[in-house]
Design an enzyme around this catalytic site. Structure first.
Site, PDB file in Angstrom:
ATOM      1  N   ASP A  81      -3.067 -11.932   2.543  1.00  0.00           N
ATOM      2  CA  ASP A  81      -2.881 -11.138   1.331  1.00  0.00           C
ATOM      3  C   ASP A  81      -1.693 -11.613   0.508  1.00  0.00           C
ATOM      4  OD1 ASP A  81      -4.941  -9.685   2.455  1.00  0.00           O
ATOM      5  OD2 ASP A  81      -4.132  -7.770   1.804  1.00  0.00           O
ATOM      6  N   ASP A 123      -3.843  -8.164   7.754  1.00  0.00           N
ATOM      7  CA  ASP A 123      -4.217  -6.955   7.025  1.00  0.00           C
ATOM      8  C   ASP A 123      -5.660  -6.499   7.172  1.00  0.00           C
ATOM      9  OD1 ASP A 123      -1.676  -7.621   6.193  1.00  0.00           O
ATOM     10  OD2 ASP A 123      -1.981  -6.860   4.178  1.00  0.00           O
ATOM     11  N   CYS A 193       3.768 -10.166   8.916  1.00  0.00           N
ATOM     12  CA  CYS A 193       5.041  -9.944   8.214  1.00  0.00           C
ATOM     13  C   CYS A 193       5.844  -8.818   8.856  1.00  0.00           C
ATOM     14  CB  CYS A 193       4.790  -9.673   6.744  1.00  0.00           C
ATOM     15  SG  CYS A 193       4.119 -11.109   5.866  1.00  0.00           S
ATOM     16  N   SER A 515       0.277  -2.961  -1.333  1.00  0.00           N
ATOM     17  CA  SER A 515       0.662  -3.663  -0.122  1.00  0.00           C
ATOM     18  C   SER A 515       1.481  -2.732   0.751  1.00  0.00           C
ATOM     19  CB  SER A 515       1.494  -4.896  -0.492  1.00  0.00           C
ATOM     20  OG  SER A 515       2.225  -5.362   0.616  1.00  0.00           O
TER      21      SER A 515
END
Length: 612
Positions: A81, A123, A193, A515
């Site tokens: 993403d 994600d 992340c 996000s």
């Protein structure tokens, strides 16, 4: 007892051809009596959260074989993403969730696999595999690639992550040298992340759902301890197969484990840890696959009673996922929730008879066993690496401070209400969501002036061009599942508002999504979306919008008569962006849009259209 599904292609004279093909994959005579277990990997060199997974499918496969099963690995796609962000690549992110779910279903059903191990991380991969596993309802275990270590730089007093790099790049006062230093430091290792963004949120939620092992969401990808999770996943799935196929124990099936109570537990955890708003979208979609009655109203009810017990980046720069692990991991948060009477501890898991038993064994406040404490001391090495299990550093001590630490008890909660909220009003009749953990207290109630943008691209241009002023509500519409299509994430607009010093002076409302790295008064998932006739499509420049998070409301301050007149006009005109968009929509995306529902339904396919 249920027969092995794989007998369909391995048993009987008429399956000689199929067995010949199985033999060509390496199967021997004795293997045809064993369960065939699919290992759904998601290795790709495009995504840091998946770049280290290449050999891990085979690691699981060999352990399955040692335990008495036959393992067959395949890969799904995986979209990054962050790399897809800020251009038309983001149109493909959410639709990839459906592709992943379908591809797992296709491979497992086409080859009649008996069980499934899902190696996910980022994600849309974890949600896609979760949807598939609940759709298939065969024994399953999830194991993720693990979170990235937080970045470090001499220019910062705290850990860094991807969002820091994005924000500073948009800050005109920052030098090129400073921007480069952040860029080189923000993402130092393989893994998802490092904050409580969507990927890590979902991997943590699989623990609460009971479908993964303790530590799945929090042990950093580089740590040697994560290797044992993969080995244990291989052993566990063979045991689940034995219990189901040889003993007829249906309690080990994913729909039995991921019950309504388990979904409530997962959402309770999500609210308590201030997870990504995307998790709401994905849990709603997964619940539909599980045939569980779980909707936005249930989430709204939970959001009003669950406190925020954990605060991690992007909601604070002080803590990242590696710090959650040091504080006892997800089991520690679940333990605090259980002691507060906010958790159903009787639900089952793939590794323990009940969640309560798992908490008793793994909660560092309950179990003082040295091995458990050593497990949660696994930490970052601070060495750039793209290799799994490449280091074995440990913290000297655990963070057991439940008054001022990363994880709090009920008495010392960060806030009495949790980190996510559902808002309703005339601008979002079916609801919208906000990550309250990232909202400054001064703007929990906000009345502002609508500034309309018909796309994310237009909003970015407007924000960077100083068209947005303090007191504005930036409205980005026709970016929902159908209208985008693909329901883009709005990380760049929120990051740019922050870099312009408007993070506490403006709000953002969209039928798109955000996000997990988003903070500020960012309200997404407005449903119905504009392309489906939602009232967000009726807002005009200069309209006043009142956002009241404590009272869970969001309203366009326009009379019902005026809204009715605008709707009649829009019906005649057609529900399309007022300004033309230079956006190429492929046939694949058009097919997705044709069946997509709004966010309040999880942006899943409209099955009623398929039934027609």
């Amino acid at each position: 007892m249920p027969d092995y599904r794989s007998k369909t292609s391995t048993f009987g004279r008429n399956m000689a051809g199929a067995r010949a093909l199985w033999r060509a994959t390496g199967m021997k005579d004795e293997d045809f009596k064993k369960p065939i277990i699919a290992v759904a990997n998601s290795f790709t060199q495009f995504v840091p959260g998946h770049v280290h997974l290449k050999d891990l499918g085979q690691l699981v496969a060999r352990e399955i074989e040692k335990a008495g099963g036959v393992a067959k690995e395949f890969d799904t796609i995986a979209v990054d993403d962050g790399i897809a962000m800020g251009h038309d690549g983001m149109l493909y992110s959410l639709p990839s969730r459906e592709i992943i779910a379908d591809s797992v279903e296709y491979m497992v059903n086409a080859h009649c696999a008996d069980a499934l191990v899902c190696i996910s991380n980022c994600d849309k991969i974890t949600p896609g595999m979760l949807m598939a596993s609940l759709r298939l309802n065969i024994p399953v275990v999830f194991v993720s690639g693990g979170p990235m270590e937080a970045g470090k730089t001499k220019l910062s007093q705290h850990g860094l992550d991807l969002v820091d790099a994005m924000v500073i790049a948009a800050d005109s006062s920052a030098s090129d040298e400073k921007v480069e230093a952040y860029e080189r430091s923000a993402c130092p290792t393989c893994g998802s992340c490092s904050g409580m963004f969507t990927a890590n949120s979902m991997n943590c939620l699989t623990e609460a759902l009971g479908l993964s092992l303790p530590g799945n969401g929090t042990i950093v990808a580089t740590h040697a301890d994560r290797r044992e999770l993969f080995l244990q996943a291989g052993r566990t799935i063979v045991d689940l197969c034995r219990r189901y196929y040889q003993e007829g124990d249906e309690s080990v099936l994913p729909r039995a484990i991921a019950s309504r109570a388990a979904f409530e537990n997962a959402m309770t955890l999500d609210i308590a840890m201030g997870g990504s708003t995307n998790t709401i979208l994905h849990l709603l979609a997964a619940a539909q696959e599980a045939e569980v009655d779980f909707d936005l109203h249930a989430i709204d009810a939970l959001s009003r009673q669950v406190p925020q017990l954990c605060k991690v980046a992007p909601n604070t720069p002080k803590y990242h996922i590696e710090d959650v692990h040091r504080a006892g991991g997800i089991v520690a948060i679940l333990g605090e929730l259980a002691r507060a009477g906010l958790l159903n501890t009787e639900v089952a898991t793939v590794h323990s008879k009940t969640l309560g038993e798992a908490i008793e064994k793994w909660d560092v406040r309950v179990n003082r066993d040295q091995a458990v404490h050593t497990f949660f001391k696994a930490g970052p090495a601070g060495i750039p690496s793209q290799e799994a299990f490449s280091q074995s550093e440990r913290w000297d001590s655990l963070d057991l401070d439940r008054a001022e630490g990363c994880i709090r008890d009920l008495e010392h909660a960060f806030s009495t209400e949790g980190g996510l909220a559902v808002l309703y009003g005339n601008i979002a009749l079916d609801g919208c969501v906000v990550k309250t953990a990232g909202v400054d207290e001064s703007i929990l109630v906000f009345e502002g002036t609508a500034k309309i943008f018909e796309s994310q691209d237009a909003a970015v241009k407007g924000i960077l061009g100083d068209e947005v002023k303090p007191g504005d509500v930036v409205v980005i519409r026709y970016e929902g599942p159908k209208g985008g299509p693909g329901m883009q994430e709005m990380l760049y607009p929120t990051s740019y508002l922050k870099s312009k010093g408007l993070g506490k002076q403006c709000a953002l409302l969209t039928d798109g999504r955000f996000s997990g790295g988003t903070s500020g008064l960012s309200i997404g998932h407005a449903s119905p979306e504009a392309a489906a006739g939602g009232a967000i499509g009726l807002v005009e420049d200069g309209d006043k919008i009142l956002i009241d998070i404590p009272n869970r409301s969001i309203n366009l301050l326009v009379s019902d008569e005026e809204l009715k007149a605008r709707r009649l006009h829009q019906d005649h005109k057609g529900w399309k962006p007022a300004a033309p968009r230079a956006r190429k929509v492929s046939t694949a995306l058009k097919a997705y849009a044709l069946l997509a529902t709004s966010a309040d339904k999880g942006a899943v396919r409209n099955k009623a259209l398929l039934d027609e």
